[in-house]
Design an enzyme around this catalytic site. Structure first.
Site, PDB file in Angstrom:
ATOM      1  N   ARG A  62       1.434 -37.743 -18.402  1.00 28.64           N
ATOM      2  CA  ARG A  62       1.556 -38.040 -19.832  1.00 28.64           C
ATOM      3  C   ARG A  62       0.961 -39.403 -20.203  1.00 28.64           C
ATOM      4  NH1 ARG A  62       7.651 -36.992 -20.178  1.00 28.64           N
ATOM      5  NH2 ARG A  62       7.631 -36.182 -18.059  1.00 28.64           N
ATOM      6  N   GLU A  99      13.821 -40.850 -12.297  1.00 29.17           N
ATOM      7  CA  GLU A  99      15.149 -40.510 -12.801  1.00 29.17           C
ATOM      8  C   GLU A  99      15.634 -39.209 -12.155  1.00 29.17           C
ATOM      9  OE1 GLU A  99      15.150 -39.824 -17.018  1.00 29.17           O
ATOM     10  OE2 GLU A  99      17.322 -39.730 -17.141  1.00 29.17           O
TER      11      GLU A  99
END
Ligand code: PRP
Ligand code: ADE
Length: 177
Positions: A62, A99
């Site tokens: 991204r 994460e």
């Protein structure tokens, strides 16, 4: 509506993706609103246009979406940091934790010079692991890197503080608690 409100309202939040407990902040919905996508690129470009940036590094995947148009707007080269075995020339590698997982990033050895002042760009700052690893790759090649820009910042995950300890200032457009 302000430009930042337009950006924030165009990002969709998906609970329990990719696993339970994670709220996924989805930039694909922002990309489908050209005025919001343009506003995000313009805001990052405006922040860094007079800061002596010589190269933009975008991190897969991204980071490519926002890094490439900012590089064009600033008139500087765009360098890709990619997941393993994607870059065709000689690379160096760096492992990191996310994460929700673990991964490795790579950069072409010849992509950074010792006189480069690099701006890293990604869509989102969470734990900071991705951009920490990206900064390590740039520094191992002798580049100077003191700034990172994001569309989204997740303050609860501590990424800004983690990057600050490494001498990296984080600039972001919107945050989600
Ligand atoms: C996401 C996001 C950032 C990173 C942020 O990428 O695009 O690069 O996680 O997390 P961090 O601050 O905790 O490192 P992901 O690895 O999911 O890859 P993708 O962009 O290819 O979807
Ligand atoms: N990357 C890491 N954490 C994320 C989140 N909560 N939403 C979207 N991308 C992410």
């Amino acid at each position: 509506m302000s430009q930042l409100d337009l950006i924030k309202s165009s990002i969709k939040s998906i609970p329990d993706y990719p696993k339970a407990g994670i709220i996924f902040r989805d930039i694909t919905s922002l990309l489908e609103v050209p005025t919001a996508f343009q506003a995000a690129v313009d805001a990052i470009t405006a922040e860094f246009k007079d800061k002596g940036i010589t190269k933009i590094v975008g991190t897969e995947s991204r980071g490519f979406i926002f890094g490439a148009p900012v590089a064009l707007a600033l008139g500087v080269p765009f360098v890709l940091v990619r997941k393993p075995k994607k870059l065709p020339r000689e690379v160096i590698s760096q492992s990191y934790t996310l994460e929700y997982g673990e991964d490795t990033l790579e950069i072409h050895k010849d992509a950074i010079n010792t006189n480069d002042n690099v701006l890293m760009i990604d869509d989102l700052l969470a734990t900071g692991g991705t951009i920490d690893a990206t900064a390590k790759l740039i520094r191992r090649l002798g580049g100077k890197v003191e700034n990172a820009a994001f569309v989204i910042w997740l303050p609860e995950l501590g990424g800004k503080e983690r990057l600050a300890k490494e001498g990296i200032t984080s600039f972001s457009l919107v945050s989600f608690e």
